[in-house]
Design a protein around this motif. Sequence first.
Motif, short mmCIF file in Angstrom:
data_model
loop_
_atom_site.label_atom_id
_atom_site.label_comp_id
_atom_site.label_asym_id
_atom_site.label_seq_id
_atom_site.Cartn_x
_atom_site.Cartn_y
_atom_site.Cartn_z
N MET A 1 0.72 -1.08 -0.24
CA MET A 1 0.06 0.04 0.05
C MET A 1 0.83 1.10 0.04
SD MET A 1 -3.42 -0.79 2.52
CE MET A 1 -4.21 0.52 1.82
N ARG A 2 0.71 2.24 -0.84
CA ARG A 2 1.52 3.38 -1.19
C ARG A 2 0.80 4.71 -0.68
NH1 ARG A 2 3.98 2.74 -7.12
NH2 ARG A 2 1.67 3.53 -7.66
N TYR A 3 1.48 5.50 -0.23
CA TYR A 3 0.79 6.81 0.16
C TYR A 3 1.75 7.94 0.04
CZ TYR A 3 3.50 6.09 4.42
OH TYR A 3 4.72 5.88 5.43
N TRP A 4 1.22 8.92 -0.06
CA TRP A 4 1.85 10.38 0.06
C TRP A 4 1.57 10.76 1.40
CZ3 TRP A 4 5.30 11.86 -3.88
CH2 TRP A 4 5.19 11.16 -5.09
N GLY A 5 2.39 11.76 2.22
CA GLY A 5 2.40 12.50 3.23
C GLY A 5 2.93 11.52 4.20
N THR A 6 2.07 11.52 5.41
CA THR A 6 2.34 10.56 6.66
C THR A 6 1.90 9.15 6.52
OG1 THR A 6 0.53 11.39 7.82
CG2 THR A 6 2.47 12.87 8.10
N VAL B 1 2.95 15.47 0.74
CA VAL B 1 1.83 15.78 -0.18
C VAL B 1 2.38 16.77 -1.17
CG1 VAL B 1 -0.50 16.75 -0.24
CG2 VAL B 1 0.11 15.05 1.60
N GLU B 2 3.15 17.64 -0.65
CA GLU B 2 3.80 18.90 -1.64
C GLU B 2 4.42 18.23 -2.69
OE1 GLU B 2 2.58 20.22 2.52
OE2 GLU B 2 4.23 18.73 2.03
N GLU B 3 5.19 17.32 -2.34
CA GLU B 3 5.90 16.60 -3.51
C GLU B 3 4.89 16.02 -4.59
OE1 GLU B 3 10.43 15.50 -1.63
OE2 GLU B 3 8.41 14.16 -1.16
N LEU B 4 3.89 15.59 -4.26
CA LEU B 4 2.84 14.86 -4.99
C LEU B 4 2.32 15.72 -5.77
CD1 LEU B 4 0.59 12.80 -5.99
CD2 LEU B 4 -0.45 13.40 -3.84
N GLN B 5 2.15 17.01 -5.46
CA GLN B 5 1.47 18.11 -6.17
C GLN B 5 2.31 18.83 -6.98
OE1 GLN B 5 -0.05 21.06 -3.73
NE2 GLN B 5 -0.85 22.47 -5.55
N THR B 6 3.47 18.69 -6.75
CA THR B 6 4.68 19.23 -7.61
C THR B 6 4.55 18.23 -8.85
OG1 THR B 6 5.89 20.31 -5.94
CG2 THR B 6 7.01 19.80 -8.19
N LYS B 7 4.72 17.04 -8.58
CA LYS B 7 4.93 15.96 -9.56
C LYS B 7 3.67 15.79 -10.64
CE LYS B 7 4.45 10.79 -9.92
NZ LYS B 7 3.17 10.47 -10.09
N THR C 1 3.58 17.03 -14.68
CA THR C 1 3.03 16.27 -15.71
C THR C 1 1.77 16.64 -16.19
OG1 THR C 1 3.69 14.30 -14.13
CG2 THR C 1 2.29 13.70 -16.06
N ARG C 2 1.11 17.42 -15.51
CA ARG C 2 -0.20 18.06 -16.25
C ARG C 2 0.34 18.97 -17.07
NH1 ARG C 2 -4.49 20.16 -12.16
NH2 ARG C 2 -3.50 22.11 -12.19
N GLU C 3 1.18 19.88 -16.63
CA GLU C 3 1.69 21.06 -17.71
C GLU C 3 2.24 20.50 -18.92
OE1 GLU C 3 4.98 24.74 -17.42
OE2 GLU C 3 4.01 24.05 -15.58
N LYS C 4 3.18 19.40 -18.94
CA LYS C 4 3.67 18.68 -20.19
C LYS C 4 2.81 18.13 -20.82
CE LYS C 4 8.23 17.90 -17.89
NZ LYS C 4 9.28 16.84 -17.50
N GLU C 5 1.65 17.36 -20.32
CA GLU C 5 0.94 16.39 -21.02
C GLU C 5 -0.70 16.70 -20.74
OE1 GLU C 5 2.15 12.07 -21.41
OE2 GLU C 5 3.35 12.57 -19.71
N PRO C 6 -1.12 17.80 -20.91
CA PRO C 6 -2.45 18.30 -20.50
C PRO C 6 -3.62 17.56 -21.20
CG PRO C 6 -1.56 19.89 -22.29
CD PRO C 6 -0.36 18.97 -21.69
N TRP D 1 -2.04 12.11 -15.08
CA TRP D 1 -1.98 12.99 -13.95
C TRP D 1 -3.11 13.05 -13.18
CZ3 TRP D 1 -5.72 16.22 -14.92
CH2 TRP D 1 -6.03 17.00 -15.97
N LEU D 2 -4.31 12.34 -13.69
CA LEU D 2 -5.62 12.52 -12.78
C LEU D 2 -5.57 11.91 -11.60
CD1 LEU D 2 -8.46 13.29 -13.36
CD2 LEU D 2 -9.02 11.29 -14.26
N ALA D 3 -5.16 10.60 -11.35
CA ALA D 3 -5.16 10.03 -10.04
C ALA D 3 -4.28 10.77 -9.09
CB ALA D 3 -4.73 8.65 -10.10
N ASP D 4 -3.17 11.29 -9.53
CA ASP D 4 -2.41 12.31 -8.74
C ASP D 4 -3.24 13.40 -8.25
OD1 ASP D 4 -0.29 10.38 -8.65
OD2 ASP D 4 1.00 11.58 -10.20
#
Length: 317
Positions: A173-178, A240-246, A250-255, A261-264
Amino acid sequence: MPVTTVGIAGITGRLARLITHHLLALSPTLTIKGYCRDLSTATSYPTLKNITITQGDPYDPTALRHFVSGCDVVICGFFGDPRLMTEGQKLLIEACEAEGVKRYVAGDWTLNYDKLQYGEHPQKDCQKRVKEFLQEDGRKVKGVHMLIGIFYETLWSDYFGVFRPGEGEGVVMRYWGTGEEVWEGLSYDDAARYSANVALDEEAVGVVTFLGDRKSTKQLAAEFEEVYGVAPRLDCLGTVEELQTKMETTREKEPQNIFAWLADNYQTYIMNGQTYVPTKLDNGRYPDVKPLTFKEFLQNHKVEELNGLYAKAAADL
């Protein structure tokens, strides 16, 4: 006056089929008018005299008016691109307005998009626009907006990326944040049960909120072990901040490649707490509906089924 006729646009969709099933369970003599692009996709429906399904284009105002005529409430089961979810819904609402339909259940069933700014989560911009359209001065048809967090089936899907059933590396199980950030959700079937009740409840207008459970990733992992006897390995992918940047990069490169990028995008605005639903739930309005908790949902399924449930949600009807 009790609800006697319900219209369902996009009736062959996954959630719409479940809603139809539960409407008939609640009111077997209810008249249901369905609308879809292709009648060949409606072959799974039982042949009942009180179900009528017509074929039509979602952008045809004349066909839409004919479809909604005589309905007490119309449910939007559309699922598609931004044009369909915005223009298509607006045309459907205008048809309801012209034909005197009292209520319109918007194509929502999602997280609390009211807390999002336009552009933060592009897939939710459509829902914001439709809600604003329904709230315009002089509008007679009343909007209904169902907030349910995330579907359990989506959370456990391969697409969403939180759960990996394991192929040589064990269950992960993978997660971003704590790992303490909370997931709010409801199963597809329970969302459909609540939707059917809402459709038949003339007093149900505005925002209505339903949840089955609220749990963090770490809590879900503990419940997974209790149900299946296997302890998932917990992998932290970053903050979570790193997730948002990622996601934004991606959204900017491949809109146009939304699945890149939708799941992120969803995870960013859930994990940062911005889209949690209102704390006051409407579950109590319909006490006969007993929504599954996350743990009960797991107890109803084998481990190997979990990744595929999102695609299978209404396939057995």
